[in-house]
Design a protein around this motif. Structure first.
Motif, mmCIF file in Angstrom:
data_model
loop_
_atom_site.group_PDB
_atom_site.id
_atom_site.type_symbol
_atom_site.label_atom_id
_atom_site.label_comp_id
_atom_site.label_asym_id
_atom_site.label_seq_id
_atom_site.Cartn_x
_atom_site.Cartn_y
_atom_site.Cartn_z
ATOM 1 N N SER A 27 34.608 44.166 35.865
ATOM 2 C CA SER A 27 35.027 44.117 34.459
ATOM 3 C C SER A 27 34.490 42.874 33.765
ATOM 4 C CB SER A 27 36.557 44.134 34.367
ATOM 5 O OG SER A 27 37.122 43.057 35.108
ATOM 6 N N PHE A 28 34.348 41.780 34.516
ATOM 7 C CA PHE A 28 33.805 40.553 33.931
ATOM 8 C C PHE A 28 32.288 40.608 33.831
ATOM 9 C CE2 PHE A 28 32.233 36.121 34.453
ATOM 10 C CZ PHE A 28 32.637 35.649 33.223
ATOM 11 N N THR A 29 31.610 40.980 34.917
ATOM 12 C CA THR A 29 30.151 41.004 34.875
ATOM 13 C C THR A 29 29.650 42.028 33.864
ATOM 14 O OG1 THR A 29 30.141 42.488 36.802
ATOM 15 C CG2 THR A 29 29.836 40.134 37.216
ATOM 16 N N GLY A 30 30.333 43.178 33.774
ATOM 17 C CA GLY A 30 29.925 44.167 32.783
ATOM 18 C C GLY A 30 30.060 43.644 31.372
ATOM 19 N N ALA A 31 31.120 42.878 31.137
ATOM 20 C CA ALA A 31 31.330 42.325 29.793
ATOM 21 C C ALA A 31 30.267 41.300 29.429
ATOM 22 C CB ALA A 31 32.718 41.701 29.708
ATOM 23 N N ILE A 32 29.935 40.388 30.354
ATOM 24 C CA ILE A 32 28.979 39.330 29.999
ATOM 25 C C ILE A 32 27.544 39.846 29.951
ATOM 26 C CG2 ILE A 32 30.455 37.461 30.829
ATOM 27 C CD1 ILE A 32 28.660 37.269 33.302
ATOM 28 N N LEU A 33 27.261 40.968 30.613
ATOM 29 C CA LEU A 33 25.928 41.550 30.461
ATOM 30 C C LEU A 33 25.723 42.065 29.045
ATOM 31 C CD1 LEU A 33 25.418 43.514 33.821
ATOM 32 C CD2 LEU A 33 24.286 41.398 33.099
ATOM 33 N N PRO B 228 27.366 37.546 26.408
ATOM 34 C CA PRO B 228 27.506 36.391 27.295
ATOM 35 C C PRO B 228 28.755 35.549 27.038
ATOM 36 C CG PRO B 228 25.263 36.568 26.490
ATOM 37 C CD PRO B 228 26.054 37.548 25.715
ATOM 38 N N ALA B 229 29.345 35.659 25.879
ATOM 39 C CA ALA B 229 30.541 34.867 25.555
ATOM 40 C C ALA B 229 31.822 35.678 25.679
ATOM 41 C CB ALA B 229 30.425 34.307 24.130
ATOM 42 N N ALA B 230 31.751 36.844 26.305
ATOM 43 C CA ALA B 230 32.905 37.753 26.376
ATOM 44 C C ALA B 230 34.082 37.126 27.123
ATOM 45 C CB ALA B 230 32.497 39.044 27.064
ATOM 46 N N ILE B 231 35.276 37.484 26.693
ATOM 47 C CA ILE B 231 36.522 37.058 27.356
ATOM 48 C C ILE B 231 37.324 38.333 27.653
ATOM 49 C CG2 ILE B 231 38.609 35.649 27.207
ATOM 50 C CD1 ILE B 231 36.232 33.918 27.172
ATOM 51 N N PRO B 232 36.904 39.094 28.669
ATOM 52 C CA PRO B 232 37.607 40.351 28.958
ATOM 53 C C PRO B 232 38.992 40.089 29.527
ATOM 54 C CG PRO B 232 35.975 39.917 30.642
ATOM 55 C CD PRO B 232 35.769 38.881 29.575
ATOM 56 N N ALA B 233 39.871 41.050 29.433
ATOM 57 C CA ALA B 233 41.231 40.934 29.939
ATOM 58 C C ALA B 233 41.227 40.837 31.460
ATOM 59 C CB ALA B 233 42.047 42.142 29.494
#
Length: 227
Positions: free
Chosen positions: A213-219, A222-227
């Motif tokens: 969930s984190f790696t998918g968001a930052i791909l 790059p500044a994503a803050i997923p839950a």
């Protein structure tokens, strides 16, 4: 034609090399490097990473340093669906379980490995042979201050649990973005860790992993803050 290269002189050269690989299949890359074409199963994952490392001039091998030590950049190949969603958690580094009570984020291998990462997606089309997986567009990522705060909190919470002897009770559900999972060549591998009463016990080696969930968001951001 791609050839095994010397280490890139700077970040710009590394970016250029990585961008030039986008669109190639693993078979294309293997033939260009005069290597065996990786075929089948779990072994394809390691072979894919080794091919990309060779093409980009990575030098650290299996050491604890970043893959491009002179640039401070870690290389991570990441298997993704055609939608871009990661297929699995991403290994960060092994954990020294017996030192967990003294571990600090600032000097940790986890922080050093995540300080700057060149992500190279490897896209798997459904039903296609593993050697036909394609390299996607690379992404160079450095954690934002906000992202590092979350990673640091995960690290401190997880290492704190290991340090008080809870390693055997720790599951992959703990941690927001970082998780702890077994990391061993075989189920018989053992290392020293703290037991519940402060004694040293034999435990399965563990490693830090990033959640999909984190790696998918930052791909994507790059500044994503997923839950």
């Amino acid at each position: 034609m791609v050839s095994a290269l010397k280490p890139p002189r700077d970040e710009a050269e590394l970016r250029c090399r990585a961008a030039a690989l986008a669109g190639l299949t693993l078979a294309d890359l293997a033939r260009a490097l005069d290597c065996a074409v990786p075929r089948g199963g779990v072994r394809t994952k390691g072979a894919a990473g080794a091919l990309v490392e060779r093409a980009l001039g990575a030098t650290a091998g299996s050491t604890s340093r970043p893959d491009f030590p002179h640039l401070g950049i870690e290389l991570k190949t990441i298997p993704v669906e055609v939608t871009g969603a990661p297929q699995e958690s991403t290994f960060v580094c092994s954990i020294s379980l017996s030192d967990a009570d003294r571990a600090e984020w600032e000097t940790s291998r986890a922080r050093a490995k995540l300080a700057c990462v060149l992500w190279v997606p490897i896209i798997a089309a459904p039903g296609r042979p593993s050697e036909e997986r394609r390299l996607g567009a690379p992404r160079l990522w450095r954690p934002t201050d906000a992202q590092e705060r979350v990673l640091r909190a995960d690290f401190e919470d997880l290492m704190g649990l290991i340090g008080i002897g809870a390693v055997e009770a720790l599951t992959a559900h703990a941690g927001r973005w970082l998780q702890v999972r077994p990391k061993a060549a075989s189920g018989r591998s053992r290392t020293l860790a703290f037991g519940r009463d402060g004694e040293m016990i034999a435990a399965l080696p563990r490693g830090f992993y990033l959640r999909p969930s984190f790696t998918g968001a930052i791909l994507s951001d790059p500044a994503a803050i997923p839950a």
